[in-house]
Scaffold this active site. Structure first.
Site, PDB file in Angstrom:
ATOM      1  N   LEU A 148      99.931  29.297  24.410  1.00  0.00           N
ATOM      2  CA  LEU A 148      99.636  29.325  22.979  1.00  0.00           C
ATOM      3  C   LEU A 148      98.138  29.428  22.711  1.00  0.00           C
ATOM      4  CD1 LEU A 148     100.729  29.141  20.098  1.00  0.00           C
ATOM      5  CD2 LEU A 148     100.562  26.650  20.268  1.00  0.00           C
ATOM      6  N   MET A 182      97.118  32.972  23.164  1.00  0.00           N
ATOM      7  CA  MET A 182      97.642  33.950  22.207  1.00  0.00           C
ATOM      8  C   MET A 182      96.921  33.872  20.862  1.00  0.00           C
ATOM      9  SD  MET A 182     101.761  34.089  22.804  1.00  0.00           S
ATOM     10  CE  MET A 182     102.032  32.346  22.613  1.00  0.00           C
ATOM     11  N   CYS A 183      96.481  32.677  20.467  1.00  0.00           N
ATOM     12  CA  CYS A 183      95.785  32.514  19.193  1.00  0.00           C
ATOM     13  C   CYS A 183      94.278  32.689  19.397  1.00  0.00           C
ATOM     14  CB  CYS A 183      96.062  31.134  18.604  1.00  0.00           C
ATOM     15  SG  CYS A 183      97.802  30.856  18.205  1.00  0.00           S
ATOM     16  N   THR A 184      93.610  33.093  18.327  1.00  0.00           N
ATOM     17  CA  THR A 184      92.156  33.233  18.383  1.00  0.00           C
ATOM     18  C   THR A 184      91.538  31.849  18.265  1.00  0.00           C
ATOM     19  OG1 THR A 184      92.309  35.400  17.330  1.00  0.00           O
ATOM     20  CG2 THR A 184      90.159  34.346  17.340  1.00  0.00           C
ATOM     21  N   VAL A 185      91.110  31.301  19.388  1.00  0.00           N
ATOM     22  CA  VAL A 185      90.501  29.972  19.408  1.00  0.00           C
ATOM     23  C   VAL A 185      88.988  30.151  19.387  1.00  0.00           C
ATOM     24  CG1 VAL A 185      90.280  27.790  20.646  1.00  0.00           C
ATOM     25  CG2 VAL A 185      92.452  29.046  20.690  1.00  0.00           C
TER      26      VAL A 185
END
Length: 628
Positions: free
Chosen positions: A496, A499-502
């Site tokens: 996760l 997949m997300c823009t951190v």
């Protein structure tokens, strides 16, 4: 008894102030010098009791001939004037009104003494406007001065007048016929004088102030006995009056500030904010802030080029939202969003083009919603959104019909825009737009984020005016030029957090702002998308023009870097561009199915082999050294 005169009223059409605001922004800027204008007096079909009225509109800033051409023939007299528009309300209030009026009246006196008024008698009706334009609130403060030159004449006889009025407002009567006033030089001052005047007043027994200026001119020239035929549109009110000068005149007293409808001396206020369509107000307000840059800071900034630039934003998320807002602020009118996602509940706090309501019912399509919300911010923007998936290198085809349609639509969008922004999440999503941008000679701006870092760069562009073998010289690199492997699937089997823009929230704002500012700077360069890297502040009117900007928040540092294109690049090499031009979708399809194909086409495979051979030779030489 003395003749009675009536003051002139001013009627200013709203188009006059619209034109004034345009001139102030684009031409006058900080210039407070007087500017010539023209007005007109109707003398036909005047209502009974109507006072003389000067009319001004947007054409008043043009020549007198052009203004006259817009009016019915033989219906109005054109008069010249001037407008002095000051920069602040304080200057408008503090300016000496006596000095202003004296200066305006002095011009009429000068035209009398140098005989210019005989050649052009309309100079006797010369007027002046003192104004301040509050362009932020669309309020215009103005005060008309109709310089009136005083001389003392008494009426000795008066009677009705018949016959048709002359074509000119001022005429000399000789042998019972009107002749040009310029022939006055031939009339001795001791002789009785007969003149004609066409009045713009319909008030009984009260004449236009212009007649007073006419009589003062005759007094300055030394005439003491004058017969004036005062013609009016209503012939029954036309009069012939005989007058006698009571005292000589050299420097006449000057009056003439216009009074308000309450009869008091004071300026008028035109508030156009309530009259203009709100969308037009927004349009003018955007231009206002931008054009103010040209007043002092960047006089040669080409705002029209920026405004006319059509921008395609591939990615409508965090970067896309901030880039879109920055483009609006620069006055860009054509913005197109592309995305394949929907608005989720985590988006609105980081992506300013979305609201909570956009997340409901499974989420609205990002691209279309971004475009709609842009129009809510500025209704006149031409914003569109398209939901489509960008075919990605290294991702096998799953639905060729749909992916081919997406490919065709993306190609059309790239062709129909001037600047392409790459703002997507994954690396491989940027490959096809990079290729298309180079094929179509478009300016491509790329922005990518890390946790506390960002990269903003402009892609080098193949110049069609150069030979293929010359394309490697001085051409800047693209996003993929540092890669020795073709792009492949980087999204499968991710956790996760992958997949997300951190990223630190402020990083996206910084990168998006720099991406738009880089575009604007490129547009100011004469070579535009072909412009070389330059760290010199004098490169454009806005300063330097870097190739890449790499920023790091852990130490708040930004680097300006440059890199030439990579001969074997999987996205911008000459071989890739030529293959795309010749095969189109078939080439892309092969690249999607087989990442190794791009490596073979560009020569990266040979680079790998040479690297392996070099490493092997290095290892062997090290091994041989052990036996020495």
């Amino acid at each position: 008894m003395e003749p009675k005169y009536i003051n002139t009223q001013s009627f200013v059409d709203s188009s006059f102030f619209v034109k004034l605001s345009q001139l102030k922004l684009d031409v006058l800027k900080l210039d407070q010098s007087s500017r010539p204008i023209h007005g007109y007096y109707n003398y036909k079909r005047l209502a009974p009791g109507q006072a003389p009225a000067i009319n001004l509109n947007d054409i008043s800033f043009a020549s007198g001939q052009e203004l006259e051409s817009q009016l019915p023939a033989r219906s109005a007299f054109i008069v010249s004037g001037e407008i002095t528009n000051v920069n602040t309300l304080e200057e408008f209030k503090s300016q000496s009104k006596l000095e202003f009026l004296t200066r305006a009246g002095g011009k009429i006196i000068d035209s009398i003494k140098n005989k210019a008024a005989l050649q052009d008698p309309s100079l006797l009706a010369h007027f002046a406007v003192f104004s301040f334009a509050d362009l932020k609130k669309y309020k215009f403060y103005y005060w008309f001065a109709f310089p009136t030159l005083h001389s003392e004449w008494h009426i000795t006889s008066e009677g009705p007048l018949g016959g048709d009025a002359p074509d000119s407002q001022f005429s000399l009567i000789r042998d019972g016929k009107p002749v040009p006033l310029a022939q006055l030089n031939a009339v001795p001052t001791h002789s009785p004088l007969h003149v004609a005047f066409v009045d713009t007043s319909a008030v009984p027994d009260a004449y236009s102030y212009v007649l007073r200026n006419f009589l003062t001119m005759l007094a300055i020239y030394g005439y003491r006995d004058v017969v004036v035929d005062v013609h009016r549109d209503n012939q029954s009110s036309s009069r012939q009056i005989a007058l006698k000068l009571q005292s000589a005149v050299d420097s006449p007293k000057i009056s003439g500030w216009e009074r308000t409808s309450q009869g008091k001396l004071g300026p008028k206020l035109a508030d156009l904010g309530a009259l203009i369509d709100p969308s037009q107000l927004a349009d003018q307000a955007i231009d206002l802030n931008l054009k103010l840059m040209k007043w002092r800071i960047v006089p040669t900034l080409d705002l029209d080029r920026i405004k006319a630039t059509k921008c395609l934003l591939l990615g409508s998320g965090t970067l896309g939202s901030y880039v879109g807002r920055a483009l609006l602020a620069w006055g860009v009118r054509k913005i197109t969003f592309v995305d394949n996602g929907k608005v989720s509940f985590s988006n609105p706090v980081r992506q300013p083009l979305f609201n909570f309501i956009d997340c409901l019912d499974g989420g609205s399509p990002k691209a279309e919603t971004a475009a709609e919300n842009m129009k809510r911010i500025f209704p006149l923007v031409d914003a569109q959104g398209f939901t489509l998936e960008v075919p990605m290198a290294g991702h096998p085809i799953t639905d060729e019909t749909k992916q081919k349609l997406d490919f065709d639509r993306l190609g059309e969008l790239v062709q129909n825009h001037d600047v392409i922004f790459l703002l997507m999440d994954s690396r491989e999503t940027r490959w096809l737009p990079t290729v298309m941008g180079n094929v179509n000679n478009k300016l491509v701006i790329n922005a990518a984020l890390g946790f506390e870092s960002y990269l903003v760069m402009r892609h080098g562009c193949i110049n069609p005016e150069k030979l293929p073998e010359e394309q490697q010289e001085s051409r800047l690199g693209c996003y993929f030029c540092n890669d020795v492997y073709a792009p492949s699937d980087s999204t499968t089997d991710r956790t996760l957090d992958q997949m997300c823009t951190v990223t630190r929230p402020g990083v996206a704002l910084m990168a998006a702002s720099l991406a738009v500012e880089l575009m604007v700077s490129v547009l100011q360069h004469p070579d535009r998308q072909y412009a070389p890297h330059s760290a010199q502040d004098s490169c454009t009117v806005l300063g330097s023009l870097p190739h890449q900007l790499r920023g790091f928040l852990h130490n708040f540092e930004m680097l300006k870097l440059s890199a030439k294109n990579f001969r074997y690049c999987s996205a911008c090499s000459v071989s890739v561009v030529q293959e795309f031009k010749s095969r189109g979708w078939e080439f892309v399809k092969q690249a999607l199915e087989n990442p190794k194909y791009l490596e073979q086409l560009t020569g990266l495979t040979q680079v790998h082999q040479q690297a392996e051979e070099a490493e092997l030779n290095f290892d062997i030489s090290d091994s041989e050294g052990e036996f020495d």
